[in-house]
Design a protein around this motif. Structure first.
Motif, PDB file in Angstrom:
ATOM      1  N   GLY A  84       6.040   9.824  -9.464  1.00 55.68           N
ATOM      2  CA  GLY A  84       5.621  11.585  -9.676  1.00 55.68           C
ATOM      3  C   GLY A  84       4.923  11.329  -8.445  1.00 55.68           C
ATOM      4  N   TRP A  85       3.773  11.269  -8.237  1.00 55.98           N
ATOM      5  CA  TRP A  85       3.256  11.319  -6.577  1.00 55.98           C
ATOM      6  C   TRP A  85       3.691  11.269  -6.026  1.00 55.98           C
ATOM      7  CZ3 TRP A  85      -2.193   8.322  -7.595  1.00 55.98           C
ATOM      8  CH2 TRP A  85      -2.684   8.721  -8.641  1.00 55.98           C
ATOM      9  N   LEU A  86       4.582  10.248  -5.501  1.00 54.09           N
ATOM     10  CA  LEU A  86       5.671  10.036  -4.724  1.00 54.09           C
ATOM     11  C   LEU A  86       6.342  10.778  -4.150  1.00 54.09           C
ATOM     12  CD1 LEU A  86       6.594   6.878  -4.257  1.00 54.09           C
ATOM     13  CD2 LEU A  86       4.938   7.798  -2.544  1.00 54.09           C
ATOM     14  N   LYS A  87       7.213  11.581  -5.483  1.00 54.64           N
ATOM     15  CA  LYS A  87       8.544  13.007  -4.842  1.00 54.64           C
ATOM     16  C   LYS A  87       7.245  14.084  -5.123  1.00 54.64           C
ATOM     17  CE  LYS A  87      11.258  15.158  -8.483  1.00 54.64           C
ATOM     18  NZ  LYS A  87      11.743  15.631 -10.017  1.00 54.64           N
ATOM     19  N   ASP A  88       6.056  14.728  -5.724  1.00 59.15           N
ATOM     20  CA  ASP A  88       4.958  15.498  -5.108  1.00 59.15           C
ATOM     21  C   ASP A  88       4.076  15.551  -4.626  1.00 59.15           C
ATOM     22  OD1 ASP A  88       6.254  16.455  -7.830  1.00 59.15           O
ATOM     23  OD2 ASP A  88       4.262  15.983  -8.816  1.00 59.15           O
ATOM     24  N   LYS A  89       4.137  14.481  -4.202  1.00 61.70           N
ATOM     25  CA  LYS A  89       3.408  14.307  -2.137  1.00 61.70           C
ATOM     26  C   LYS A  89       2.410  14.484  -2.559  1.00 61.70           C
ATOM     27  CE  LYS A  89       8.145  15.807   0.641  1.00 61.70           C
ATOM     28  NZ  LYS A  89       7.920  16.949   2.043  1.00 61.70           N
ATOM     29  N   LYS A  90       1.596  14.108  -3.781  1.00 60.60           N
ATOM     30  CA  LYS A  90       0.494  14.361  -3.682  1.00 60.60           C
ATOM     31  C   LYS A  90      -0.205  12.679  -3.609  1.00 60.60           C
ATOM     32  CE  LYS A  90       0.081  15.719  -8.485  1.00 60.60           C
ATOM     33  NZ  LYS A  90      -0.013  15.434 -10.494  1.00 60.60           N
ATOM     34  N   ILE A  91       0.131  11.868  -2.626  1.00 64.02           N
ATOM     35  CA  ILE A  91      -0.382  10.604  -1.485  1.00 64.02           C
ATOM     36  C   ILE A  91       0.676  10.764   0.100  1.00 64.02           C
ATOM     37  CG2 ILE A  91      -1.758   9.143  -3.609  1.00 64.02           C
ATOM     38  CD1 ILE A  91       0.736   8.007  -3.063  1.00 64.02           C
ATOM     39  N   ASN A  92      -0.451  10.213   0.890  1.00 65.26           N
ATOM     40  CA  ASN A  92      -0.206  10.162   2.066  1.00 65.26           C
ATOM     41  C   ASN A  92       0.047   8.481   2.682  1.00 65.26           C
ATOM     42  OD1 ASN A  92      -0.031  13.135   2.625  1.00 65.26           O
ATOM     43  ND2 ASN A  92      -1.846  13.154   3.494  1.00 65.26           N
ATOM     44  N   ILE A  93       1.863   7.742   2.415  1.00 65.23           N
ATOM     45  CA  ILE A  93       1.372   6.665   3.111  1.00 65.23           C
ATOM     46  C   ILE A  93       0.585   6.875   4.307  1.00 65.23           C
ATOM     47  CG2 ILE A  93       2.360   4.521   3.029  1.00 65.23           C
ATOM     48  CD1 ILE A  93       2.696   6.456  -0.049  1.00 65.23           C
ATOM     49  N   LEU A  94      -0.717   5.766   4.669  1.00 65.35           N
ATOM     50  CA  LEU A  94      -0.852   5.773   6.140  1.00 65.35           C
ATOM     51  C   LEU A  94      -0.347   4.965   7.486  1.00 65.35           C
ATOM     52  CD1 LEU A  94      -4.143   6.943   5.339  1.00 65.35           C
ATOM     53  CD2 LEU A  94      -2.537   8.765   5.397  1.00 65.35           C
ATOM     54  N   VAL A  95      -0.133   3.758   5.969  1.00 68.60           N
ATOM     55  CA  VAL A  95      -0.148   2.499   7.201  1.00 68.60           C
ATOM     56  C   VAL A  95       0.631   0.965   5.762  1.00 68.60           C
ATOM     57  CG1 VAL A  95      -2.192   1.364   7.034  1.00 68.60           C
ATOM     58  CG2 VAL A  95      -1.015   0.457   8.720  1.00 68.60           C
ATOM     59  N   GLN A  96       1.358   0.650   6.604  1.00 71.53           N
ATOM     60  CA  GLN A  96       2.045  -0.662   5.734  1.00 71.53           C
ATOM     61  C   GLN A  96       0.817  -2.377   6.212  1.00 71.53           C
ATOM     62  OE1 GLN A  96       6.264  -1.107   5.862  1.00 71.53           O
ATOM     63  NE2 GLN A  96       6.097   0.805   7.666  1.00 71.53           N
ATOM     64  N   LEU A  97       0.668  -3.267   4.807  1.00 65.90           N
ATOM     65  CA  LEU A  97       0.104  -4.189   5.419  1.00 65.90           C
ATOM     66  C   LEU A  97       0.859  -4.956   4.869  1.00 65.90           C
ATOM     67  CD1 LEU A  97      -3.225  -2.395   3.579  1.00 65.90           C
ATOM     68  CD2 LEU A  97      -3.095  -3.091   6.043  1.00 65.90           C
ATOM     69  N   SER A  98       1.346  -6.183   5.619  1.00 65.19           N
ATOM     70  CA  SER A  98       2.411  -6.941   5.812  1.00 65.19           C
ATOM     71  C   SER A  98       2.812  -7.972   7.200  1.00 65.19           C
ATOM     72  CB  SER A  98       3.765  -6.445   4.888  1.00 65.19           C
ATOM     73  OG  SER A  98       4.322  -7.946   4.506  1.00 65.19           O
ATOM     74  N   LEU A  99       3.481  -8.648   6.881  1.00 63.96           N
ATOM     75  CA  LEU A  99       3.760  -9.083   8.329  1.00 63.96           C
ATOM     76  C   LEU A  99       5.302  -8.186   8.783  1.00 63.96           C
ATOM     77  CD1 LEU A  99       3.164 -13.148   7.939  1.00 63.96           C
ATOM     78  CD2 LEU A  99       1.752 -11.811   8.577  1.00 63.96           C
ATOM     79  N   SER A 100       4.964  -7.819   8.049  1.00 67.28           N
ATOM     80  CA  SER A 100       6.739  -6.814   8.495  1.00 67.28           C
ATOM     81  C   SER A 100       6.869  -6.008   7.305  1.00 67.28           C
ATOM     82  CB  SER A 100       8.278  -7.302   8.518  1.00 67.28           C
ATOM     83  OG  SER A 100       8.006  -8.479   7.177  1.00 67.28           O
ATOM     84  N   LYS A 101       7.859  -4.843   8.246  1.00 58.97           N
ATOM     85  CA  LYS A 101       7.236  -3.641   7.537  1.00 58.97           C
ATOM     86  C   LYS A 101       8.897  -3.561   6.250  1.00 58.97           C
ATOM     87  CE  LYS A 101       7.118   0.217  10.835  1.00 58.97           C
ATOM     88  NZ  LYS A 101       7.387   1.086  11.621  1.00 58.97           N
ATOM     89  N   HIS A 102       8.684  -2.160   5.272  1.00 64.03           N
ATOM     90  CA  HIS A 102       9.198  -2.486   4.191  1.00 64.03           C
ATOM     91  C   HIS A 102      10.830  -1.244   4.810  1.00 64.03           C
ATOM     92  CE1 HIS A 102      10.708  -1.585   0.073  1.00 64.03           C
ATOM     93  NE2 HIS A 102      10.250  -2.611  -0.225  1.00 64.03           N
ATOM     94  N   ALA A 103      11.925  -1.678   3.913  1.00 65.55           N
ATOM     95  CA  ALA A 103      13.097  -0.519   4.479  1.00 65.55           C
ATOM     96  C   ALA A 103      12.620   0.871   3.245  1.00 65.55           C
ATOM     97  CB  ALA A 103      13.875  -1.125   4.125  1.00 65.55           C
ATOM     98  N   ASP A 104      11.768   0.428   3.092  1.00 71.38           N
ATOM     99  CA  ASP A 104      11.382   1.996   2.485  1.00 71.38           C
ATOM    100  C   ASP A 104      11.224   3.061   3.352  1.00 71.38           C
ATOM    101  OD1 ASP A 104      12.722   1.229   0.088  1.00 71.38           O
ATOM    102  OD2 ASP A 104      11.154   0.898  -0.872  1.00 71.38           O
ATOM    103  N   LEU A 105      10.067   1.878   4.830  1.00 72.85           N
ATOM    104  CA  LEU A 105       9.138   2.993   5.391  1.00 72.85           C
ATOM    105  C   LEU A 105       8.958   2.967   6.895  1.00 72.85           C
ATOM    106  CD1 LEU A 105       6.047   1.810   2.418  1.00 72.85           C
ATOM    107  CD2 LEU A 105       7.010   4.358   3.085  1.00 72.85           C
ATOM    108  N   PRO A 106      10.141   3.114   7.299  1.00 70.69           N
ATOM    109  CA  PRO A 106      10.665   2.824   8.428  1.00 70.69           C
ATOM    110  C   PRO A 106       9.608   3.397   9.405  1.00 70.69           C
ATOM    111  CG  PRO A 106      11.877   4.250   7.623  1.00 70.69           C
ATOM    112  CD  PRO A 106      11.433   4.121   6.730  1.00 70.69           C
TER     113      PRO A 106
END
Length: 346
Positions: A218-240
Motif C-alpha cells: 500500500g505504501w508503494l501504491k500510495d507513494k508514501k516512500i521514495n526508493i533511494l538506492v539498491q543495496l546488493s551486488l546487482s540490480k533487481h529487475a523491479d528497480l531498473p
C-alpha cells in the motif's frame, strides 16, 4: 565371577544401545519430534513472515515429518537468537532459526556481543537472494533521490548492531559521505515502519525489497516512500531506474568494501542451525529446505504473500561466509571501523 559376568553383559548391552542410537536414521530420529524454528525478530516483519511460511511446509519434507514450531526471540538485531542457537540450543537437529543476513560476518568485524564464529554455523539454506533498499518517508524526510542524502540529514530507524538497518547506513555514510542519522533500539522492522508513520524517524535503510513488496504494498501504491538506492551486488529487475550502490563506488577500495558488506545479500533470508549437527541430519535439513522451496503449495502461499523465492542451498551459504573471512585484513579492518562508528558522536 557372576558379578563380573553381569557387569560385562550390562556393558555390552549399553554398547549395543549406543550403537543403535548412532545408527538411527534421520527419519527414525525425527519421527514424533518437534523442531523449534527461532525467528530473531518480533512478529510481523519480513524475517518473521518467511520463518512462519517455511515452518508451515518444511515439516512435510523432513524425514519422519516432525512438527516445526516458530519461536520469536527478538533482540539486538537478531544477535540474541544467533548467540542462543550457537551456544545454548540443542545440536541434534531439533533447533534452527533465521537471523539477520549480515550476522555471520559480525565476528569477522569484531562486533561486540557476537558470541559465535559465523563459519561454524550449520547453514541450511536461504529462501531468497536479496536486494535491499534505502527509503525515505515522503511526508517528512524531504529526500526524493540518493544525492539528497549528501546534503540533507535523514533520521533512520535501526534494530541492533548486527542488523542491516544499522550497518548499511553506517557504511554508506562513511564511504560516500551521506548524512543518515541512526536511531537504534527498535525490536524489529515492523516497529521501524510504525516509527516512520508516527514521524519518529524519516526513513529506513537496509530494508529487503521483497519485504517492502510483501508487507507494505500500500505504501508503494500510495507513494508514501521514495526508493533511494539498491543495496546488493546487482540490480533487481523491479528497480531498473534506482541506482545500485556498487555503481556509486569511486575507488577500488570502496568497491572492495561494498563487495564485502553486500555479499551477504545472497544470504537474503538465511536459515541456520547450531554448529555440530550430525552430518546426516544436516543433509536431511538442507534437502528438506530446498524441497520446500520447490513445493507447489509453498510457492502458491508465498505468491499470495508476495514473497520472493530465489532459493540458495546451504552449501553455497557456507562457501560465501568462508570466502568473506578470506578478505584482505586491511579492507576488513576499515569496514569494521566504519560499522563501529558511534552516531551519538556526530
Amino acid at each position: 565371577m557372576k558379578f563380573q559376568i553381569r557387569g560385562l553383559i550390562a556393558l555390552v548391552a549399553l554398547g549395543l544401545a549406543s550403537g543403535s542410537a548412532l545408527a538411527q536414521t534421520p527419519a527414525e530420529f525425527y519421527k514424533g519430534k518437534t523442531v523449534d524454528l527461532y525467528v530473531g525478530y518480533s512478529t510481523g516483519g519480513g524475517y518473521d513472515v518467511y520463518g512462519r511460511i517455511v515452518a508451515r511446509f518444511m515439516g512435510r519434507h523432513i524425514p519422519g515429518n516432525p512438527t516445526v514450531v516458530v519461536k520469536n526471540m527478538d533482540g539486538a538485531g537478531s544477535m540474541r537468537a544467533a548467540n542462543y542457537l550457537y551456544n545454548v540450543a540443542p545440536k541434534d537437529g531439533t533447533a534452527f532459526g533465521t537471523v539477520a543476513r549480515g550476522l555471520a560476518f559480525d565476528t569477522l568485524f569484531g562486533l561486540q556481543g557476537a558470541q559465535f564464529d559465523g563459519t561454524k554455523f550449520s547453514w541450511i539454506g536461504s529462501a531468497n537472494d536479496e536486494v535491499s533498499v534505502c527509503v525515505g518517508w515522503n511526508a517528512t524526510s524531504g529526500i526524493t533521490k540518493f544525492d539528497d542524502l549528501k546534503t540533507k540529514q535523514m533520521i533512520v530507524g535501526g534494530t541492533g548492531g548486527s542488523a542491516d538497518t544499522d550497518q548499511f547506513p553506517r557504511i554508506i555514510n562513511a564511504v560516500l559521505g551521506t548524512k543518515m542519522k541512526l536511531v537504534v533500539g527498535y525490536p524489529g522492522g515492523n516497529e521501524v515502519n510504525l516509527a516512520m508513520e508516527r514521524g519518529e524517524v524519516q526513513g529506513r535503510c537496509g530494508w529487503s525489497w521483497s519485504s517492502v513488496k510483501s508487507t507494505q504494498a500500500g505504501w508503494l501504491k500510495d507513494k508514501k516512500i521514495n526508493i533511494l538506492v539498491q543495496l546488493s551486488l546487482s540490480k533487481h529487475a523491479d528497480l531498473p531506474d534506482v541506482p545500485l550502490i556498487m555503481d556509486l563506488a569511486q575507488t577500488e577500495e570502496q568497491k572492495q568494501i561494498f563487495r564485502l558488506i553486500f555479499a551477504r545479500q545472497v544470504l537474503g533470508r538465511p536459515f541456520l542451525g547450531p554448529p555440530g549437527i550430525p552430518a546426516d541430519r544436516l543433509t536431511a535439513l538442507r534437502t528438506a529446505f530446498m524441497d520446500t522451496m520447490k513445493d507447489p503449495d509453498f510457492l502458491a502461499e508465498a505468491d499470495k504473500l508476495k514473497l520472493e523465492i530465489t532459493a540458495v542451498p546451504g552449501e553455497t551459504l557456507q562457501k560465501i561466509v568462508q570466502e568473506a573471512y578470506a578478505t584482505p585484513k586491511d579492507v576488513v579492518k576499515k569496514a569494521a571501523e566504519m560499522i563501529a562508528i558511534d552516531d551519538k558522536a556526530k
